[in-house]
Design a protein around this motif. Structure first.
Motif, PDB file in Angstrom:
ATOM      1  N   ASN A 171       0.823  -1.207   0.000  1.00 17.20           N
ATOM      2  CA  ASN A 171       0.000   0.000   0.000  1.00 17.20           C
ATOM      3  C   ASN A 171       0.853   1.251   0.000  1.00 17.20           C
ATOM      4  O   ASN A 171       0.462   2.287  -0.546  1.00 17.20           O
ATOM      5  N   VAL A 172       2.019   1.184   0.631  1.00 13.41           N
ATOM      6  CA  VAL A 172       2.934   2.333   0.647  1.00 13.41           C
ATOM      7  C   VAL A 172       3.626   2.476  -0.695  1.00 13.41           C
ATOM      8  O   VAL A 172       3.610   3.535  -1.320  1.00 13.41           O
ATOM      9  N   ASP A 173       4.252   1.401  -1.168  1.00  9.78           N
ATOM     10  CA  ASP A 173       4.956   1.413  -2.464  1.00  9.78           C
ATOM     11  C   ASP A 173       5.101  -0.030  -2.924  1.00  9.78           C
ATOM     12  O   ASP A 173       5.917  -0.784  -2.381  1.00  9.78           O
ATOM     13  N   PRO A 174       4.311  -0.448  -3.922  1.00 13.96           N
ATOM     14  CA  PRO A 174       4.337  -1.860  -4.332  1.00 13.96           C
ATOM     15  C   PRO A 174       5.658  -2.304  -4.945  1.00 13.96           C
ATOM     16  O   PRO A 174       5.887  -3.498  -5.089  1.00 13.96           O
ATOM     17  N   ALA A 175       6.535  -1.363  -5.320  1.00 10.53           N
ATOM     18  CA  ALA A 175       7.812  -1.752  -5.948  1.00 10.53           C
ATOM     19  C   ALA A 175       8.999  -1.441  -5.061  1.00 10.53           C
ATOM     20  O   ALA A 175      10.138  -1.479  -5.520  1.00 10.53           O
ATOM     21  N   SER A 176       8.779  -1.138  -3.792  1.00 12.25           N
ATOM     22  CA  SER A 176       9.885  -0.799  -2.894  1.00 12.25           C
ATOM     23  C   SER A 176      10.654  -2.046  -2.497  1.00 12.25           C
ATOM     24  O   SER A 176      10.220  -3.185  -2.696  1.00 12.25           O
ATOM     25  N   PHE A 177      11.821  -1.810  -1.887  1.00 10.35           N
ATOM     26  CA  PHE A 177      12.652  -2.923  -1.420  1.00 10.35           C
ATOM     27  C   PHE A 177      11.921  -3.740  -0.365  1.00 10.35           C
ATOM     28  O   PHE A 177      11.931  -4.980  -0.394  1.00 10.35           O
ATOM     29  N   LEU A 178      11.278  -3.046   0.571  1.00  8.64           N
ATOM     30  CA  LEU A 178      10.583  -3.756   1.655  1.00  8.64           C
ATOM     31  C   LEU A 178       9.474  -4.626   1.101  1.00  8.64           C
ATOM     32  O   LEU A 178       9.320  -5.792   1.493  1.00  8.64           O
ATOM     33  N   SER A 179       8.680  -4.064   0.173  1.00  7.98           N
ATOM     34  CA  SER A 179       7.581  -4.837  -0.404  1.00  7.98           C
ATOM     35  C   SER A 179       8.102  -6.051  -1.169  1.00  7.98           C
ATOM     36  O   SER A 179       7.564  -7.152  -1.055  1.00  7.98           O
ATOM     37  N   THR A 180       9.163  -5.856  -1.940  1.00  7.51           N
ATOM     38  CA  THR A 180       9.723  -6.959  -2.726  1.00  7.51           C
ATOM     39  C   THR A 180      10.316  -8.044  -1.828  1.00  7.51           C
ATOM     40  O   THR A 180      10.082  -9.240  -2.041  1.00  7.51           O
ATOM     41  N   THR A 181      11.073  -7.637  -0.809  1.00  6.38           N
ATOM     42  CA  THR A 181      11.716  -8.608   0.086  1.00  6.38           C
ATOM     43  C   THR A 181      10.674  -9.404   0.861  1.00  6.38           C
ATOM     44  O   THR A 181      10.732 -10.644   0.927  1.00  6.38           O
ATOM     45  N   LEU A 182       9.713  -8.699   1.459  1.00  5.96           N
ATOM     46  CA  LEU A 182       8.678  -9.406   2.216  1.00  5.96           C
ATOM     47  C   LEU A 182       7.852 -10.300   1.297  1.00  5.96           C
ATOM     48  O   LEU A 182       7.392 -11.376   1.706  1.00  5.96           O
ATOM     49  N   GLY A 183       7.649  -9.859   0.058  1.00  4.45           N
ATOM     50  CA  GLY A 183       6.920 -10.707  -0.891  1.00  4.45           C
ATOM     51  C   GLY A 183       7.667 -11.988  -1.194  1.00  4.45           C
ATOM     52  O   GLY A 183       7.061 -13.068  -1.282  1.00  4.45           O
ATOM     53  N   ASN A 184       8.991 -11.895  -1.350  1.00  4.88           N
ATOM     54  CA  ASN A 184       9.787 -13.109  -1.587  1.00  4.88           C
ATOM     55  C   ASN A 184       9.733 -14.050  -0.384  1.00  4.88           C
ATOM     56  O   ASN A 184       9.635 -15.272  -0.536  1.00  4.88           O
ATOM     57  N   VAL A 185       9.815 -13.461   0.804  1.00  2.00           N
ATOM     58  CA  VAL A 185       9.766 -14.295   2.014  1.00  2.00           C
ATOM     59  C   VAL A 185       8.386 -14.919   2.179  1.00  2.00           C
ATOM     60  O   VAL A 185       8.244 -16.049   2.646  1.00  2.00           O
ATOM     61  N   LEU A 186       7.351 -14.156   1.778  1.00  2.00           N
ATOM     62  CA  LEU A 186       5.997 -14.694   1.873  1.00  2.00           C
ATOM     63  C   LEU A 186       5.843 -15.958   1.028  1.00  2.00           C
ATOM     64  O   LEU A 186       5.105 -16.884   1.401  1.00  2.00           O
ATOM     65  N   VAL A 187       6.527 -16.005  -0.097  1.00  2.15           N
ATOM     66  CA  VAL A 187       6.484 -17.217  -0.926  1.00  2.15           C
ATOM     67  C   VAL A 187       7.027 -18.410  -0.154  1.00  2.15           C
ATOM     68  O   VAL A 187       6.460 -19.512  -0.180  1.00  2.15           O
ATOM     69  N   THR A 188       8.129 -18.190   0.575  1.00  2.00           N
ATOM     70  CA  THR A 188       8.699 -19.269   1.389  1.00  2.00           C
ATOM     71  C   THR A 188       7.732 -19.697   2.485  1.00  2.00           C
ATOM     72  O   THR A 188       7.548 -20.897   2.748  1.00  2.00           O
TER      73      THR A 188
END
Length: 915
Positions: A646-663
């Motif tokens: 919601n803050v920034d869908p392409a930010s580092f935090l969003s991308t990193t947490l998204g990758n971890v969410l896959v795990t």
């Protein structure tokens, strides 16, 4: 022909408001058909339309009819075939060529001449007349007047309307003079000749008077001529004076021209001086740097706020001087070149000083923070035994970098200046900052995750013993429990820690009951709640840390941080390698907005490169401690990913947490798969009752835990899918175990477990499992009824066989009231069978049945009374069935059973109470 014209005009053209001008009798060339007429017509209304109309006699021959009409404007060519010899043939070129043969050459020429006149008068587009005699086109042959109706303009056909003189009316004065003249002569009207002679005589008298008047004025004419001669003399004198004046003015004109030329040169000189002064003022005002600014750039203090402000103002002033838009020719001036070179030297000198100072600030901050981390790690490693590990592991927090950011933000404007003026040094500072900060954050984050792992794997209450692990980490020896499998290699400090599994979660945690007054399930819930809080705290600490650093990078390095297009996050292939930026940003000057947003992500990835591996290790540890922890992690990680996007869908935090969410999602799916696999591999004891199967109880535990965790969660859909897979696997495994059971009847296994499943689903109210809840209830009901019928069997066996024979005779066609006449089924035989089942025997049989059911059923589900009540109902149903057969087949015999329904109820009640 004249009669035909009048007839055609009257019958065909007058009703259509047309006037016939010319007619020719023709037939088609090369064909022998009846003749027809080509007519040239004009409309009587304006604007005038000219047409060529083909008229033909009707089949009966008593009247003419209009067959085809062409507009004359569509006629392109008139071909008369031969301009010298007489030839009746001619062609008219409309949309196609029409070939005609006239009845006579005269009619053809007259018709062509009429066409030519109409073309000249009415059409702007001129028709081509070929092979037509020039005399025919020049002359205006007279169209037969008898063909034109009376009262209409006949001059069109003749073509001489333009020759008629226009009539001019008398004006009012002329009319008045004529009237006065005619009133003076009474016979003016009756005798025109006498009136004309009188007028002639009067005209002669007037002419004579005019001549005499002219002759009498000769003297006055001479006087006038004399006056004109005198006037000419005066004009000559005036011209002589004007000539003298002109000679005098000529010298004045030459003097004035010289004065004007001199004034022009003076004005031009003044204009040039003003322009030169303007150019000098422009260069002085825009390319002169104050001495104070020069001193600030060379010696300004970069440690104090006042010195930073002075250097910032001086750097801005220098940039303005260097970026001034010079006018054409300024760059050729030697002074301008010298000043520009001086500005370049000042810029390079200040850029070197600024870069060196900021590098020193980075090193100083890095050194101080590392010293603090070393002191903390010294205690964590257990070297200071006077300070227990608990005192340091209680605070699961990350260091706050706000003071460091606050101090550096004072240089933000100078960094922007450096970015715009010397991009090489700006890029070098960026690389140095990332290098120092990446090592700093790596130490902080690894220590932070070590503390989190310690808190997850056990408690640090006083009096507990600690075991030393590789890496200097001390853990309580009793801390790990309740896991399925073996814990290995989650981190460098935990790579030799292992926990042996015993197959059942309750049995695994039962060994811990001596540590407190909590049950095994309570201990699991407490451990999971503790894990959930720790995991949430880890994410809550990481988020503000990343957001604060990203905000600082954007402000300090003057990079765009607006929302970017979803799906543009940097992939692993685009990460920085060896401390260098990606090629898209390593060369050239300041980049575009899109590349600046990419640079923020690249810098964040370089600085926080250890976050994703550490998070994955923590997730692996939590999953091995307790596979159900994946539920907590899926909910928490999903919420934080949603917040970051919601803050920034392409930010580092969003991308990193998204990758971890896959795990995390994979671990969740693995947890579900393992539970299904355990269901498939479950084995039952051949010597003991089955009871409630372990995986049914585990599904209840899982569902209860999942409902409490996933309440109002974003990933509810994943849980619903897992529910469907698990419940179907539970159904299949229950039936499999029931089929394999040897000691416990199949119906009992199905009945008890599906009753337990139905109760669980009814209590939890899981909307996606409504159909499975109904199915579980149906299976429970069906197998309860099946077990009751099977277990109850035939308690009055001989009586049951007797009535089966009665029903068989009735089925063979014997009437019910005649069955008693059968030798084997007479009344005496019935009484004999009934006497074998007194009330005492019935109660004894029911008591044995109760004991048998009690052995089959387990105490956990408490279905004994339900089953016993169902058996009671089934026994009463059989009793009523027998009584009905006696009443129908042995009417009036007075034969009854030796016990009643009330006796059955009393027997069942007393048996249930006695046990």
């Amino acid at each position: 022909m004249t009669a035909i014209k009048h007839a055609l005009q009257r019958d065909i053209f007058t009703p259509n408001d047309e006037r016939l001008l010319s007619i020719v009798n023709v037939c088609k060339a090369g064909k022998k058909k009846r003749n027809c007429f080509l007519c040239a017509t004009v409309t009587t209304e304006r604007p005038v339309q000219v047409n060529v109309v083909k008229v033909k006699k009707s089949d009966k021959g008593d009247f003419y009819k209009r067959q085809t009409a062409w507009a004359l404007r569509d006629l392109a060519v008139v071909d008369a075939k031969d301009a010298v010899k007489e030839n009746p043939e001619f062609d008219l070129h409309f949309d196609k060529v029409y070939k005609w043969v006239a009845s006579s050459t005269v009619e053809k020429n007259t018709f062509i001449s009429c066409i030519w006149k109409l073309n000249q008068r009415y059409l702007r587009k001129k028709i081509d007349f070929i092979n037509v005699s020039s005399q025919l086109l020049e002359e205006l042959p007279k169209v037969a007047e008898e063909s034109v109706p009376s009262g209409e303009n006949q001059s069109v056909a003749g073509g001489d309307e333009e020759a008629v003189d226009e009539y001019q009316e008398l004006n009012a004065r002329e009319e008045q003079d004529i009237e006065i003249m005619m009133e003076g002569c009474e016979y003016a009207i009756s005798n025109a000749e006498a009136f004309a002679e009188k007028l002639s005589r009067e005209l002669q008298v007037l002419d004579g008077a005019n001549i005499q008047s002219i002759m009498a004025s000769e003297k006055q004419v001479n006087i006038l001529m004399k006056l004109l001669d005198e006037a000419l003399k005066e004009v000559d004198q005036i011209e002589m004076k004007l000539s003298s004046y002109e000679e005098m003015l000529q010298s004045v004109k030459e003097q004035m021209d010289q004065i004007s030329e001199s004034n022009h040169l003076i004005h031009l000189s003044n204009t040039n001086n003003v322009k030169l002064l303007s150019e000098i003022e422009f260069l002085v005002n825009h390319m002169d740097l104050a001495k104070g600014h020069i001193k600030a750039l060379q010696e300004g203090d970069l440690t104090s706020s006042r010195g930073i402000e002075a250097c910032t103002n001086a750097a801005d002033a220098l940039l303005q001087c260097m970026n001034v838009a010079l006018r054409p020719g300024h760059d050729m001036l030697h002074a301008v070149k010298e000043q520009q070179q001086r500005f370049i030297d000042l810029r390079e000198q200040f850029a070197r000083r600024l870069a060196s100072h900021l590098n020193s600030v980075f090193v100083q901050q890095f050194t101080q923070t590392l010293l603090q981390l070393y002191n903390r790690s010294y205690y964590l490693s257990g070297h200071d035994q006077s300070s227990t590990l608990a005192q340091h592991s209680v605070e699961l927090t990350l260091p706050n970098h706000h003071p460091f950011h606050r101090d550096l933000l004072r240089y933000a404007k100078l960094m922007e200046w450096l970015k715009n003026t010397d991009y090489g040094k700006y890029e070098g500072l960026t690389k140095n900052y990332m290098d120092y900060l990446s090592r700093l954050y790596e130490r902080e984050i690894k220590d932070f995750f070590e503390v989190a792992k310690i808190k997850m794997t056990g408690t640090t209450k006083e009096g507990k013993k600690f075991g030393k692990l590789p890496g200097g980490i001390y853990l309580p020896l009793f801390c790990l429990h309740g896991s399925s499998g073996k814990l290995t290699g989650s981190t460098s400090s935990l790579n030799k820690l292992s926990v042996q599994s015993s197959g059942n979660r309750r049995s695994q945690s039962s060994s811990l009951l001596d540590m407190g007054n909590m049950s095994a399930s309570d201990l699991d819930v407490a451990d999971r709640t503790k894990f959930d809080k720790i995991f949430e705290q880890v994410l809550s600490e990481l988020e503000p840390l990343c957001l604060a650093e990203q905000d600082f990078i954007s402000k300090f390095f003057k990079l765009q941080q607006h929302q970017s297009i979803p799906g543009t996050a940097m992939s692993e292939a685009e990460e920085m390698d060896g401390g260098t930026l990606s090629r898209s940003y390593t060369s050239g000057g300041p980049q575009t907005i899109s590349s600046e947003k990419d640079m923020i992500r690249q810098m964040m990835t370089k600085i926080f490169r250890c976050i994703e591996p550490e998070l994955n290790n923590l997730i692996a540890l939590g999953d091995k401690i307790d596979s159900f922890n994946s539920l907590y992690m899926l909910v928490k990680m999903s919420h934080h990913v949603w917040t970051a996007q919601n803050v920034d869908p392409a930010s580092f935090l969003s991308t990193t947490l998204g990758n971890v969410l896959v795990t995390v999602k994979r671990n969740f799916d693995k947890c579900i798969s393992n539970q299904m696999k355990q269901m498939d591999e479950v084995k039952i004891s051949k010597k003991s009752k089955v009871g409630i199967l372990s995986f049914v109880a585990e599904f209840e535990e899982f569902a209860g835990l999942a409902e409490s965790i996933f309440k109002n969660a974003e990933r509810r859909g994943d849980l619903d899918k897992a529910y469907i897979k698990l419940i179907r696997a539970v159904f299949v495994s229950v039936e499999k175990v029931a089929n394999e059971s040897q000691k416990t009847p199949r119906d009992v296994v199905m009945m008890e477990n599906f009753h337990h499943i139905f109760a669980t689903l009814s209590r939890l109210k899981i909307s996606c499992l409504e159909s499975e809840k109904k199915e579980a209830k149906q299976k429970y009901t069906d197998h309860l009824q099946s077990y009751v019928i099977y277990s109850l069997g035939q308690p009055l066996e001989k009586l049951n066989h007797f009535f089966e024979g009665v029903e068989a005779r009735v089925a063979q066609g014997i009437r019910e009231e005649e069955v008693s006449y059968q030798l084997a089924f007479n009344k005496q035989e019935l009484r004999k069978v009934i006497k074998e089942y007194p009330g005492k025997e019935v109660k004894k049989g029911l008591d044995n049945l109760y004991k048998k059911v009690d052995k089959h059923l387990c105490e956990e589900e408490n279905l004994l009374q339900v089953v016993w009540h169902s058996m009671q109902d089934e026994f009463i149903r059989q009793y009523k069935h027998f009584e009905g057969l006696i009443a129908r087949c042995y009417p009036g015999s007075g034969i009854t059973m030796e016990f009643t329904i009330q006796d059955i109820l009393d027997y069942c009640s007393s048996i249930a109470q006695s046990h």
